[in-house]
Write a protein that holds these residues in place. Structure first.
Motif, PDB file in Angstrom:
ATOM      1  N   VAL A   1       6.381   3.736   3.364  1.00 53.22           N
ATOM      2  CA  VAL A   1       6.187   2.465   4.408  1.00 53.22           C
ATOM      3  C   VAL A   1       5.241   2.492   5.331  1.00 53.22           C
ATOM      4  N   LEU A   2       4.521   1.397   5.756  1.00 47.09           N
ATOM      5  CA  LEU A   2       3.574   1.499   6.577  1.00 47.09           C
ATOM      6  C   LEU A   2       4.014   0.600   7.752  1.00 47.09           C
ATOM      7  N   VAL A   3       4.217   1.432   8.857  1.00 49.37           N
ATOM      8  CA  VAL A   3       4.661   0.886  10.198  1.00 49.37           C
ATOM      9  C   VAL A   3       3.648   0.275  10.838  1.00 49.37           C
ATOM     10  N   PHE A   4       3.645  -0.845  11.508  1.00 45.30           N
ATOM     11  CA  PHE A   4       2.532  -1.524  12.512  1.00 45.30           C
ATOM     12  C   PHE A   4       3.345  -2.138  13.590  1.00 45.30           C
ATOM     13  N   PRO A   5       3.541  -1.350  14.720  1.00 49.31           N
ATOM     14  CA  PRO A   5       4.368  -2.057  15.708  1.00 49.31           C
ATOM     15  C   PRO A   5       3.742  -2.509  17.022  1.00 49.31           C
TER      16      PRO A   5
ATOM     17  N   TYR B   1       7.522   9.518   3.126  1.00 47.85           N
ATOM     18  CA  TYR B   1       7.228   9.282   4.468  1.00 47.85           C
ATOM     19  C   TYR B   1       7.039   7.945   4.901  1.00 47.85           C
ATOM     20  N   VAL B   2       7.105   7.864   6.178  1.00 47.66           N
ATOM     21  CA  VAL B   2       6.518   6.498   6.904  1.00 47.66           C
ATOM     22  C   VAL B   2       5.349   6.623   7.468  1.00 47.66           C
TER      23      VAL B   2
ATOM     24  N   LYS C   1      14.990  -1.878  10.867  1.00 46.83           N
ATOM     25  CA  LYS C   1      14.166  -2.519   9.696  1.00 46.83           C
ATOM     26  C   LYS C   1      13.048  -1.515   8.914  1.00 46.83           C
ATOM     27  N   ILE C   2      12.658  -0.510   9.959  1.00 48.90           N
ATOM     28  CA  ILE C   2      12.055   0.802   9.097  1.00 48.90           C
ATOM     29  C   ILE C   2      12.902   1.591   8.018  1.00 48.90           C
ATOM     30  N   ILE C   3      14.327   1.788   8.466  1.00 50.57           N
ATOM     31  CA  ILE C   3      14.886   2.572   7.638  1.00 50.57           C
ATOM     32  C   ILE C   3      15.404   1.442   6.411  1.00 50.57           C
TER      33      ILE C   3
END
Length: 337
Positions: free
Chosen positions: A244-248, A168-169, A299-301
């Motif tokens: 993934v760690l997402v930081f938007p 998971y993200v 980028k996340i994928i």
């Protein structure tokens, strides 16, 4: 040497807790050093004359009266400014108003900065912002970033909350327009990738989080877990097992969540223009324009489909380890006495 840690009134009332985590960690580490006494400043209890250095956290007008009294007693002041890097034009307007005999919030903030013997900025961009918009000499500002602990956790508690074991993200933090959860959801929705959002609204403001939930409708892969305590095994396991760690975020004073994700071994996909990039620890991560949903999705994928890497974790540890950061604080205190 005796140091008093001074926090603003609502320092420990925010669930997201970035400042309070920093304050408590600095207190904890200072208390372990020989030759240093440290206490939290308590107006009804602190022996004022016994304190050598008052360390304020976050630039707040409420420090004005205390700063006046500290300087009259010829004590030293250090302030970790933690200034949002937005609203510069508004601050410049207050510079004009500052010429009139009106005690504005800006004037009180500027007094506190001028009263401080040293100002600690978390990034070079913050230091430049303070110099420009508060007219503070650059040589009175020192850049010391926030710190990060080692991370070693192997628990799997998170899976009980997202429907079983899966990749998971993860996004962690206040659910707010600036944190940009909506674009994360738009980027991931329909891809079949699980997105775990940890965090909630601020002070009962539910409009944005309801908007995010409305966008997410119809996708069973998007999970809202709400606020989870910083010390919770669920949160630790969420970091430990995320791919993934997402930081938007659009704007950040620093960006502690990115450090936490890197130290947990996550691949990090993040905004390409944040002040934390001053330190070049995230140069090899998946960087995107937070306004560009196709760019975010790509980028996340890509981060999700790539094997986990330890190189960012190694650089983050070298630059931001708490051992290094607390030594810089102690060196600064010592230089003032």
């Amino acid at each position: 040497m005796k140091v008093a840690i001074v926090g603003y009134n609502t320092c420990c009332l925010n669930y997201s807790g970035g400042v309070q985590v920093r304050v408590k960690k600095i207190y904890e580490l200072l208390s372990k050093h020989n030759g240093i006494e440290v206490e939290y400043f308590r107006p009804m209890e602190t022996d004022f004359d016994s304190i050598d250095i008052f360390h304020f956290f976050k630039l707040e007008p409420e420090y004005f009266n205390l700063a006046v009294r500290v300087k009259k007693r010829r004590k030293k002041i250090v302030i970790s400014s933690i200034v949002p890097l937005c609203g510069g034009l508004k601050l410049d307007l207050f510079k004009v108003i500052n010429k009139f005999p009106i005690l504005t919030n800006y004037k009180m903030q500027q007094f506190v900065l001028n009263a401080a013997d040293k100002v600690i900025a978390e990034t070079y961009q913050e230091a430049t912002f303070i110099t420009k918009h508060y007219s503070i000499d650059a040589d009175r500002i020192v850049v010391i970033p926030n710190g990060i602990d080692d991370f070693n956790y192997e628990g799997r508690e998170i899976y009980e909350h997202i429907g079983g074991e899966k990749e998971y993200v993860l996004q962690v933090g206040l659910v707010h327009e600036n944190k940009n959860q909506a674009n994360t959801i738009k980027a991931i929705k329909g891809t079949g990738i699980d997105l775990v959002i940890i965090g909630g609204e601020n002070n009962g403001d539910v409009e944005y989080i309801n908007y995010c939930k409305e966008i997410a409708k119809g996708d069973e892969h998007i999970h809202f877990l709400g606020w989870i305590d910083n010390s919770s095994a669920i949160l630790k396991s969420a970091y430990a097992n995320a791919k993934v760690l997402v930081f938007p975020s659009y704007n950040e004073t620093f960006g502690l969540v990115a450090l936490e994700g890197a130290m947990a071994g996550c691949n990090v996909a993040m905004t390409n223009s944040l002040p934390i990039h001053d330190f070049h620890a995230f140069d090899d991560c998946w960087l995107f324009d937070p306004n560009n949903i196709p760019d975010m999705r790509e980028k996340i994928i890509s981060a999700f489909n790539s094997p986990k890497t330890e190189c960012v974790k190694k650089r983050v540890k070298e630059i931001f380890s708490w051992d290094k950061i607390i030594d810089e604080h102690i060196h600064l205190y010592s230089s003032l006495l």
